[in-house]
Scaffold this active site. Structure first.
Site, PDB file in Angstrom:
ATOM      1  CG  ASN A  10      -1.838   1.386   1.469  1.00 15.41           C
ATOM      2  OD1 ASN A  10      -1.789   2.076   0.425  1.00 15.41           O
ATOM      3  ND2 ASN A  10      -2.391   1.407   2.667  1.00 15.41           N
ATOM      4  CD1 TRP A  11       3.512   1.142  -3.011  1.00 13.95           C
ATOM      5  CD2 TRP A  11       3.487   2.248  -4.830  1.00 13.95           C
ATOM      6  NE1 TRP A  11       4.298   0.310  -3.933  1.00 13.95           N
ATOM      7  CE2 TRP A  11       4.132   1.153  -5.055  1.00 13.95           C
ATOM      8  CE3 TRP A  11       2.953   2.903  -5.736  1.00 13.95           C
ATOM      9  CZ2 TRP A  11       4.621   0.872  -6.289  1.00 13.95           C
ATOM     10  CZ3 TRP A  11       3.485   2.710  -7.281  1.00 13.95           C
ATOM     11  CH2 TRP A  11       4.249   1.833  -7.460  1.00 13.95           C
ATOM     12  CE  LYS A  12       0.034   3.463   4.922  1.00 18.20           C
ATOM     13  NZ  LYS A  12      -0.040   3.519   6.289  1.00 18.20           N
ATOM     14  CG  HIS A  96      -6.078   1.607   5.072  1.00 19.18           C
ATOM     15  ND1 HIS A  96      -5.393   2.578   6.024  1.00 19.18           N
ATOM     16  CD2 HIS A  96      -4.976   0.681   4.730  1.00 19.18           C
ATOM     17  CE1 HIS A  96      -4.468   2.228   6.361  1.00 19.18           C
ATOM     18  NE2 HIS A  96      -3.788   1.056   5.609  1.00 19.18           N
ATOM     19  CD  GLU A  98      -3.363   5.337   6.920  1.00 19.99           C
ATOM     20  OE1 GLU A  98      -3.329   5.434   5.427  1.00 19.99           O
ATOM     21  OE2 GLU A  98      -2.424   4.991   7.443  1.00 19.99           O
ATOM     22  CD  GLU A 168      -3.894  -2.821   7.353  1.00 24.75           C
ATOM     23  OE1 GLU A 168      -2.567  -3.073   6.926  1.00 24.75           O
ATOM     24  OE2 GLU A 168      -4.367  -1.789   7.020  1.00 24.75           O
ATOM     25  N   GLY A 174       2.149   2.128  10.939  1.00 24.68           N
ATOM     26  CA  GLY A 174       3.069   3.244  10.831  1.00 24.68           C
ATOM     27  C   GLY A 174       3.498   3.475  11.955  1.00 24.68           C
ATOM     28  CB  SER A 214       5.020  -1.932  12.020  1.00 26.16           C
ATOM     29  OG  SER A 214       4.396  -0.592  12.244  1.00 26.16           O
ATOM     30  N   GLY A 235       2.626  -1.141   4.291  1.00 27.43           N
ATOM     31  CA  GLY A 235       2.503   0.312   3.949  1.00 27.43           C
ATOM     32  C   GLY A 235       4.231   0.583   3.916  1.00 27.43           C
ATOM     33  N   GLY A 236       4.556   1.187   4.828  1.00 28.51           N
ATOM     34  CA  GLY A 236       5.982   2.162   4.707  1.00 28.51           C
ATOM     35  C   GLY A 236       6.956   1.224   4.048  1.00 28.51           C
TER      36      GLY A 236
END
Ligand code: PEP
Length: 251
Positions: A10-12, A96, A98, A168, A174, A214, A235-236
């Site tokens: 997930n590049w966000k 998600h 977010e 998640e 994150g 993470s 993600g990151g």
């Protein structure tokens, strides 16, 4: 039947075209096709046509981070699932945390989005998970099972087999704090149990459930080694060629 393991990046809201191209080119060079493994990247929607072209002929697939519950109309700023299908998306993330926390998506919105995606042949990856307060208060299992029940309540039986879930925990996204492999597996079993209750054992046993929060090259192997973990949503670390490659190679 062995469940498909999905490693999703997930590049966000990150990466401009040049950096995205470099990352995709690197992934194409480093990653090799393996049985029962799917690798998918989730760029910002305007990058999808480019990513689609770059991945042409590759086993790596791609999807959207979000999509509308409507096919078309006066919904300024939204992205149609029909357009996502035209752009070749195999998956779309739905709900998600977010989106739920920052953009007010409810269980009902998430269910409607999943339904709209399935109607056009895109597999929703439905994200569920609890906040730290909910875990500390012991209400996390109720929260997660309610999130799952809401999705199944809106779907037709023929759609059940095309759903993917991602657990998640919000406190692990994150933050650098990962759920332990045991904590992840425990909740994955709860999710599988709820799918069995909402639908049937066969669907419960064939549905891929990913863990996200993470995940890095250093912890992916242990997480992916759990009996009920069928992949990871990253993600990151999915923005770093070396780390994401290491995660995929952990399978
Ligand atoms: C995510 O965005 O779905 C996620 C799990 O992020 P991170 O890996 O950075 O925690």
């Amino acid at each position: 039947m062995a469940r498909t393991t999905i490693i999703a990046g997930n590049w966000k809201m990150n990466l401009l075209p040049d950096d995205a191209w470099e990352l995709v080119a690197g992934l194409k060079e480093e990653l090799v096709l393996k049985a029962n493994l799917e690798v998918a990247v989730f760029p910002q929607s305007p990058l999808l046509p480019l990513v689609s072209g770059w991945l042409d002929g590759s086993f790596i697939t791609y999807g959207a981070q979000n999509s509308s519950q409507h096919d078309s109309g006066a919904f300024t700023g939204e992205v149609s699932p029909l357009l996502l299908r035209t752009l070749g998306c195999k998956y779309s993330l739905v709900g998600h945390s977010e989106r739920r926390e920052l953009f007010g998506e409810t269980n009902e919105t998430v269910a409607a989005k999943a339904k709209a995606l399935l109607a056009v042949g895109i597999k929703p990856i439905v994200c569920v998970g609890e906040s730290l307060e909910e875990r500390e208060a012991g209400s996390h299992i109720e929260k997660i099972t309610n999130q799952i029940k809401a999705v199944f309540a809106s779907l037709e039986p023929e759609d059940y087999k095309d759903l993917v879930f991602a657990y998640e925990p919000i406190w692990a996204i994150g933050t650098g704090k990962t759920a332990t492999a045991d904590q992840a597996n425990e909740i994955h079993k709860v999710i599988r149990g709820q799918i069995k209750e909402s639908v049937c054992e066969q669907i419960a046993n064939s549905t891929s459930i990913l863990y996200g929060g993470s995940v890095k090259g250093s912890n992916a192997k242990e997480i992916l080694g759990q009996s009920d973990v069928d992949g990871v949503l990253v993600g990151g670390a999915s923005l770093q060629l070396e780390d994401f490659t290491k995660i995929v190679q952990s399978f």
